[in-house]
Write an enzyme that holds these catalytic residues in place. Structure first.
Site, PDB file in Angstrom:
ATOM      1  N   LYS A 173       2.675 -15.349   2.235  1.00  0.00           N
ATOM      2  CA  LYS A 173       2.802 -15.961   0.906  1.00  0.00           C
ATOM      3  C   LYS A 173       4.296 -16.219   0.721  1.00  0.00           C
ATOM      4  CE  LYS A 173       0.949 -17.214  -3.040  1.00  0.00           C
ATOM      5  NZ  LYS A 173       0.134 -18.431  -3.156  1.00  0.00           N
ATOM      6  N   ASP A 195     -12.744  -8.969   4.983  1.00  0.00           N
ATOM      7  CA  ASP A 195     -14.051  -8.861   4.310  1.00  0.00           C
ATOM      8  C   ASP A 195     -14.660 -10.250   4.132  1.00  0.00           C
ATOM      9  OD1 ASP A 195     -13.927  -6.128   4.116  1.00  0.00           O
ATOM     10  OD2 ASP A 195     -14.465  -6.077   1.986  1.00  0.00           O
ATOM     11  N   ASP A 203      -3.621 -18.154   0.324  1.00  0.00           N
ATOM     12  CA  ASP A 203      -4.642 -18.836  -0.489  1.00  0.00           C
ATOM     13  C   ASP A 203      -5.310 -19.940   0.324  1.00  0.00           C
ATOM     14  OD1 ASP A 203      -2.024 -19.722  -0.590  1.00  0.00           O
ATOM     15  OD2 ASP A 203      -2.155 -20.592  -2.587  1.00  0.00           O
ATOM     16  N   TYR A 226       0.817  -1.221   0.000  1.00  0.00           N
ATOM     17  CA  TYR A 226       0.000   0.000   0.000  1.00  0.00           C
ATOM     18  C   TYR A 226       0.848   1.268   0.000  1.00  0.00           C
ATOM     19  CZ  TYR A 226      -4.368  -2.477   0.928  1.00  0.00           C
ATOM     20  OH  TYR A 226      -5.461  -3.271   0.835  1.00  0.00           O
ATOM     21  N   ASP A 241      -6.783  -6.971   4.522  1.00  0.00           N
ATOM     22  CA  ASP A 241      -7.913  -6.244   3.929  1.00  0.00           C
ATOM     23  C   ASP A 241      -8.895  -7.240   3.308  1.00  0.00           C
ATOM     24  OD1 ASP A 241      -9.441  -4.237   2.894  1.00  0.00           O
ATOM     25  OD2 ASP A 241      -7.996  -3.553   1.405  1.00  0.00           O
TER      26      ASP A 241
END
Ligand code: NAD
Length: 362
Positions: free
Chosen positions: A190, A250, A222, A135, A246
């Protein structure tokens, strides 16, 4: 105690108004001061985070935030877009740890998109790092590719980065939080593909040496996304970077029935914080009395607990929310057959009434 109230855009003004009413019903001694932020601030002052709003947030003991953004600002230069306000507040206030509890209330197990037995009793905590990752990493931008599959073509690029201290402090926050829960941390990365996340994994493992009483496991993002819908109750605390957090939070929101139920707290090193629902400004339902205010009301409860040292009041707000759900009241996003559909304001009325009842009793 001073609280900066920043409703923002879209449903932000509707849901924050209800949280403020509930807070006033607690009859505690707080000073609330409201300011514009996001698109509303851009319209009035030409900037999504005006100096006066930032100063108010810096001077306050806590910030209650609604949501910012609207599709009509999508064409603005990036620095003027409403979302820059929340990124600016996080940066200026040093908010690096984002707590997103995903709790499935018993009454809402049927509102979840998963089978009731998978989510019944669900209580997990996602801790998202907020200041690093792709970000904010530099350089970023657009250019003509000099190599890659299509040299000479237009391309865009971002930089993913994390420093050791950034990972250490969020890992410590996660282990401390797990100690107050079920003593288990899952670090999501990851590492199989990204150097940044191999480093993340190494540093989290180093910090774990100081928390031998807490179990630690590592999971690729994943797989974590898959396990969240396969066996969500297998998690306790999930700690991860800015982007994975993030997305996963959700996903976790939907386990609880609706994103309108998911509160969040963003904390600095001394528990000063910004409290906001996990959802956005929902322009599609703004101004229609359709938004679920419970995520914002529950965020306000987190504010009472973490920043204002009022755990009993936080308990009362959470009990009031459980009570209105028990009464069968539902906004459109969590409505199901056999329950009573109410609007944003009526939901706020019911929580205020539940709070007032306990005030009268005590
Ligand atoms: P969103 O979270 O605003 O909405 C996604 C969906 O969930 C919509 O269908 C919406 O109606 C529904 N929804 C969200 N909150 C709800 C609530 N309380 N009650 C009932 N339904 C609810 O995400 P989006 O549509 O992708 O983004 C809309 C705007 O919000 C964009 O401008 C985006 O940049 C912004 N945004 C802001 C924040 C923030 O302020 N922290 C976070 C995410 C998105």
């Amino acid at each position: 105690m001073k609280i900066a109230v920043l409703p923002g855009d879209g449903i932000g003004t509707e849901i924050v108004a209800q949280a403020v009413r509930v807070m006033r019903a607690l009859e505690l001694k707080f000073e609330l001061e409201e300011a514009l932020v996001g698109g509303a601030a851009y319209e009035a002052h030409g900037h999504p985070l005006p100096e006066a709003t930032l100063k108010l947030a810096q001077a306050a003991d806590a910030v209650l935030f609604g949501a910012v953004g609207d599709w009509k600002y999508d064409k603005l230069e990036r620095q003027f877009r409403p979302e820059q306000a929340i990124l600016g507040l996080r940066r200026h206030l040093g908010l690096f740890a984002n707590f997103r509890p995903a709790i499935c209330y018993e009454q809402l197990t049927h509102a979840s998109s998963l089978k009731p037995e998978l989510v019944s009793g669900l209580d997990i905590l996602i801790i998202r790092e907020l200041t690093g990752d792709i970000y904010f990493g530099q350089p970023r931008g657009r250019r003509k590719a000099v190599d890659g599959h299509f040299p000479g073509a237009d391309e865009a690029f971002d930089t993913m980065r994390y420093s050791r201290p950034e990972i250490e402090r969020i890992a410590r926050v996660a282990f401390e939080a797990a100690r107050k829960r079920r003593n288990k941390v899952t670090s999501v990365d990851k590492a199989n593909v990204l150097e940044t996340f191999q480093f993340w994994k190494d540093v989290v493992t180093d910090v774990h040496k100081y928390y031998p009483d807490v179990a630690l496991d590592h999971m690729y993002v994943d797989n974590a996304a898959m396990q969240l819908v396969k066996a969500p109750k297998s998690f306790d605390v999930i700690v991860t970077g800015n982007m994975f957090g993030d997305i996963l939070s959700d996903e976790a929101a939907m386990l609880t029935g609706s994103i309108g139920m998911l509160p969040s707290a963003s904390l600095d090193a001394v528990n000063k914080g910004l409290y906001e629902p996990s959802h956005g400004s929902a322009p599609d339902i703004a101004g229609k009395d359709l938004a679920n205010p419970l995520a914002t009301i529950l965020s306000m409860a987190m504010m009472l607990r973490f920043s204002l040292n009022q755990p009993e009041s936080a308990d009362r707000v959470e009990a009031a929310v459980r009570h209105v759900l028990q009464q069968g009241l539902r906004t459109a996003d969590i409505w199901s057959e056999g329950t009573r559909r109410v609007g944003t304001r009526e939901m706020g009325d019911a929580v205020v009434a539940a709070i007032t009842k306990t005030t009268t009793k005590s």
